[in-house]
Design a protein around this motif. Structure first.
Motif, PDB file in Angstrom:
ATOM      1  N   LYS A 102       0.825  -1.213   0.000  1.00  0.00           N
ATOM      2  CA  LYS A 102       0.000   0.000   0.000  1.00  0.00           C
ATOM      3  C   LYS A 102       0.857   1.260   0.000  1.00  0.00           C
ATOM      4  CE  LYS A 102      -3.536   2.292   2.810  1.00  0.00           C
ATOM      5  NZ  LYS A 102      -4.434   2.140   3.955  1.00  0.00           N
ATOM      6  N   GLN A 103       1.919   1.251   0.766  1.00  0.00           N
ATOM      7  CA  GLN A 103       2.776   2.429   0.896  1.00  0.00           C
ATOM      8  C   GLN A 103       3.404   2.831  -0.443  1.00  0.00           C
ATOM      9  OE1 GLN A 103       5.484   2.145   4.173  1.00  0.00           O
ATOM     10  NE2 GLN A 103       6.730   3.842   3.449  1.00  0.00           N
ATOM     11  N   ARG A 104       3.735   1.852  -1.271  1.00  0.00           N
ATOM     12  CA  ARG A 104       4.365   2.134  -2.568  1.00  0.00           C
ATOM     13  C   ARG A 104       3.377   2.068  -3.738  1.00  0.00           C
ATOM     14  NH1 ARG A 104       7.161  -0.108   1.030  1.00  0.00           N
ATOM     15  NH2 ARG A 104       9.233   0.622   1.569  1.00  0.00           N
ATOM     16  N   GLY A 105       2.132   1.688  -3.447  1.00  0.00           N
ATOM     17  CA  GLY A 105       1.090   1.672  -4.459  1.00  0.00           C
ATOM     18  C   GLY A 105       1.258   0.603  -5.524  1.00  0.00           C
ATOM     19  N   VAL A 106       1.700  -0.605  -5.110  1.00  0.00           N
ATOM     20  CA  VAL A 106       1.920  -1.689  -6.071  1.00  0.00           C
ATOM     21  C   VAL A 106       1.312  -2.992  -5.572  1.00  0.00           C
ATOM     22  CG1 VAL A 106       4.034  -0.720  -7.067  1.00  0.00           C
ATOM     23  CG2 VAL A 106       4.201  -2.275  -5.148  1.00  0.00           C
ATOM     24  N   VAL A 107       1.016  -3.878  -6.530  1.00  0.00           N
ATOM     25  CA  VAL A 107       0.602  -5.244  -6.248  1.00  0.00           C
ATOM     26  C   VAL A 107       1.758  -6.128  -6.694  1.00  0.00           C
ATOM     27  CG1 VAL A 107      -1.113  -7.034  -6.683  1.00  0.00           C
ATOM     28  CG2 VAL A 107      -1.809  -4.635  -6.667  1.00  0.00           C
ATOM     29  N   LEU A 108       2.119  -7.101  -5.870  1.00  0.00           N
ATOM     30  CA  LEU A 108       3.310  -7.911  -6.121  1.00  0.00           C
ATOM     31  C   LEU A 108       2.994  -9.395  -6.205  1.00  0.00           C
ATOM     32  CD1 LEU A 108       5.246  -5.989  -3.433  1.00  0.00           C
ATOM     33  CD2 LEU A 108       5.917  -5.995  -5.815  1.00  0.00           C
ATOM     34  N   ARG A 109       3.845 -10.093  -6.955  1.00  0.00           N
ATOM     35  CA  ARG A 109       3.816 -11.554  -7.005  1.00  0.00           C
ATOM     36  C   ARG A 109       5.195 -12.039  -6.581  1.00  0.00           C
ATOM     37  NH1 ARG A 109       3.293 -13.222 -12.605  1.00  0.00           N
ATOM     38  NH2 ARG A 109       5.490 -12.741 -12.658  1.00  0.00           N
ATOM     39  N   LEU A 110       5.227 -12.960  -5.630  1.00  0.00           N
ATOM     40  CA  LEU A 110       6.467 -13.610  -5.230  1.00  0.00           C
ATOM     41  C   LEU A 110       6.434 -15.004  -5.809  1.00  0.00           C
ATOM     42  CD1 LEU A 110       9.090 -13.726  -3.617  1.00  0.00           C
ATOM     43  CD2 LEU A 110       7.739 -14.454  -1.648  1.00  0.00           C
ATOM     44  N   SER A 111       7.360 -15.274  -6.721  1.00  0.00           N
ATOM     45  CA  SER A 111       7.417 -16.565  -7.378  1.00  0.00           C
ATOM     46  C   SER A 111       8.821 -17.128  -7.220  1.00  0.00           C
ATOM     47  CB  SER A 111       7.048 -16.386  -8.856  1.00  0.00           C
ATOM     48  OG  SER A 111       6.874 -17.629  -9.476  1.00  0.00           O
ATOM     49  N   MET A 112       9.095 -18.213  -7.866  1.00  0.00           N
ATOM     50  CA  MET A 112      10.418 -18.823  -7.769  1.00  0.00           C
ATOM     51  C   MET A 112      11.511 -17.905  -8.309  1.00  0.00           C
ATOM     52  SD  MET A 112       9.729 -21.498  -6.162  1.00  0.00           S
ATOM     53  CE  MET A 112      11.028 -22.676  -6.212  1.00  0.00           C
ATOM     54  N   ASP A 113      11.164 -17.001  -9.209  1.00  0.00           N
ATOM     55  CA  ASP A 113      12.154 -16.078  -9.769  1.00  0.00           C
ATOM     56  C   ASP A 113      12.232 -14.756  -9.009  1.00  0.00           C
ATOM     57  OD1 ASP A 113       9.709 -15.137 -10.562  1.00  0.00           O
ATOM     58  OD2 ASP A 113      10.239 -14.851 -12.657  1.00  0.00           O
ATOM     59  N   GLY A 114      11.569 -14.633  -7.868  1.00  0.00           N
ATOM     60  CA  GLY A 114      11.656 -13.434  -7.042  1.00  0.00           C
ATOM     61  C   GLY A 114      10.383 -12.607  -7.082  1.00  0.00           C
ATOM     62  N   LEU A 115      10.522 -11.332  -6.718  1.00  0.00           N
ATOM     63  CA  LEU A 115       9.395 -10.399  -6.664  1.00  0.00           C
ATOM     64  C   LEU A 115       9.154  -9.735  -8.003  1.00  0.00           C
ATOM     65  CD1 LEU A 115       9.992  -8.487  -3.306  1.00  0.00           C
ATOM     66  CD2 LEU A 115       8.050  -9.922  -3.872  1.00  0.00           C
ATOM     67  N   SER A 173      -0.840   0.347 -13.276  1.00  0.00           N
ATOM     68  CA  SER A 173       0.014   1.017 -12.293  1.00  0.00           C
ATOM     69  C   SER A 173      -0.612   2.309 -11.767  1.00  0.00           C
ATOM     70  CB  SER A 173       1.408   1.282 -12.862  1.00  0.00           C
ATOM     71  OG  SER A 173       1.333   2.057 -14.034  1.00  0.00           O
ATOM     72  N   ASP A 174      -1.197   3.121 -12.621  1.00  0.00           N
ATOM     73  CA  ASP A 174      -1.836   4.363 -12.163  1.00  0.00           C
ATOM     74  C   ASP A 174      -3.036   4.071 -11.270  1.00  0.00           C
ATOM     75  OD1 ASP A 174      -0.043   6.036 -13.405  1.00  0.00           O
ATOM     76  OD2 ASP A 174      -1.284   6.348 -15.185  1.00  0.00           O
ATOM     77  N   TYR A 175      -3.829   3.080 -11.638  1.00  0.00           N
ATOM     78  CA  TYR A 175      -5.011   2.714 -10.858  1.00  0.00           C
ATOM     79  C   TYR A 175      -4.606   2.352  -9.428  1.00  0.00           C
ATOM     80  CZ  TYR A 175      -8.995   0.041  -9.164  1.00  0.00           C
ATOM     81  OH  TYR A 175     -10.029  -0.428  -8.394  1.00  0.00           O
ATOM     82  N   PHE A 176      -3.590   1.503  -9.287  1.00  0.00           N
ATOM     83  CA  PHE A 176      -3.190   1.060  -7.957  1.00  0.00           C
ATOM     84  C   PHE A 176      -2.467   2.161  -7.182  1.00  0.00           C
ATOM     85  CE2 PHE A 176      -3.817  -3.205  -9.833  1.00  0.00           C
ATOM     86  CZ  PHE A 176      -4.753  -3.655  -8.923  1.00  0.00           C
ATOM     87  N   LYS A 177      -1.676   2.977  -7.854  1.00  0.00           N
ATOM     88  CA  LYS A 177      -1.028   4.095  -7.148  1.00  0.00           C
ATOM     89  C   LYS A 177      -2.067   5.027  -6.554  1.00  0.00           C
ATOM     90  CE  LYS A 177       3.311   4.308  -9.452  1.00  0.00           C
ATOM     91  NZ  LYS A 177       4.562   4.559  -9.102  1.00  0.00           N
TER      92      LYS A 177
END
Length: 171
Positions: A89-102, A111-115
């Motif tokens: 929330k603080q950075r305005g992003v949605v993240l996926r953590l997978s085997m290759d990282g974040l 990106s604008d919608y979530f920010k």
């Protein structure tokens, strides 16, 4: 006895712990960390040269690349197989953590919608739809909405007409 694990205080408080394979993924407010767990370690138990071997040790901490955390919204966390999804929330992003990282998946056309909308949300609920293979993130605010991310489409596939209180997958 030193039985605790110290983390860098700049990472913020621990919001969620998640066991993945043989590691402990630690989601802090401002950083995501992997802690080696259930590995045999040799340590000096009492300050003497006597060594003791045990598997009940949290080992080395390794931050994932990227300056992201889970803020104070552990309820946005949802997992499916080897993938975990959550918001910062603080950075305005949605993240996926997978085997290759974040990976910031909010950059796939939203990106604008979530920010704009993450920071205004009073609550952020994440669920995973096993039937449609969608990560649903619900932003609770004066204009509440639910939006779905689909791995096959590599993007945000739809807005939903519901706002869940919580969610769970069974069987």
């Amino acid at each position: 006895e030193k039985i605790t694990k110290d983390l860098n205080p700049t990472y913020g408080s621990i919001q969620k712990l998640f066991s993945r394979n043989t590691d402990l993924v630690t989601l802090c407010e401002d950083r995501i960390i992997r802690i080696l767990a259930n590995k045999d370690a040799i340590f000096n138990a009492d300050g003497n040269p006597n060594l003791v071997a045990t598997g009940n040790v949290l080992g080395q901490t390794m931050p994932f690349s990227g300056d992201y955390g889970i803020s104070q919204n552990p309820e946005s966390f949802a997992k499916q197989s080897y993938r975990a999804y959550f918001t910062d929330k603080q950075r305005g992003v949605v993240l996926r953590l997978s085997m290759d990282g974040l990976t910031p998946i909010s950059q796939y056309g939203m990106s604008d919608y979530f920010k704009d909308n993450l920071k205004q949300s009073t609550s952020i609920i994440g669920t995973y739809d096993e039937n449609k293979n969608d990560y649903n993130v619900s932003l609770i605010n004066k204009n509440s909405s639910t939006v779905s991310f689909n791995e096959q489409a590599k993007g945000w596939s739809s807005f939903k007409s519901f706002i869940p209180e919580t969610g769970i997958s069974m069987a």
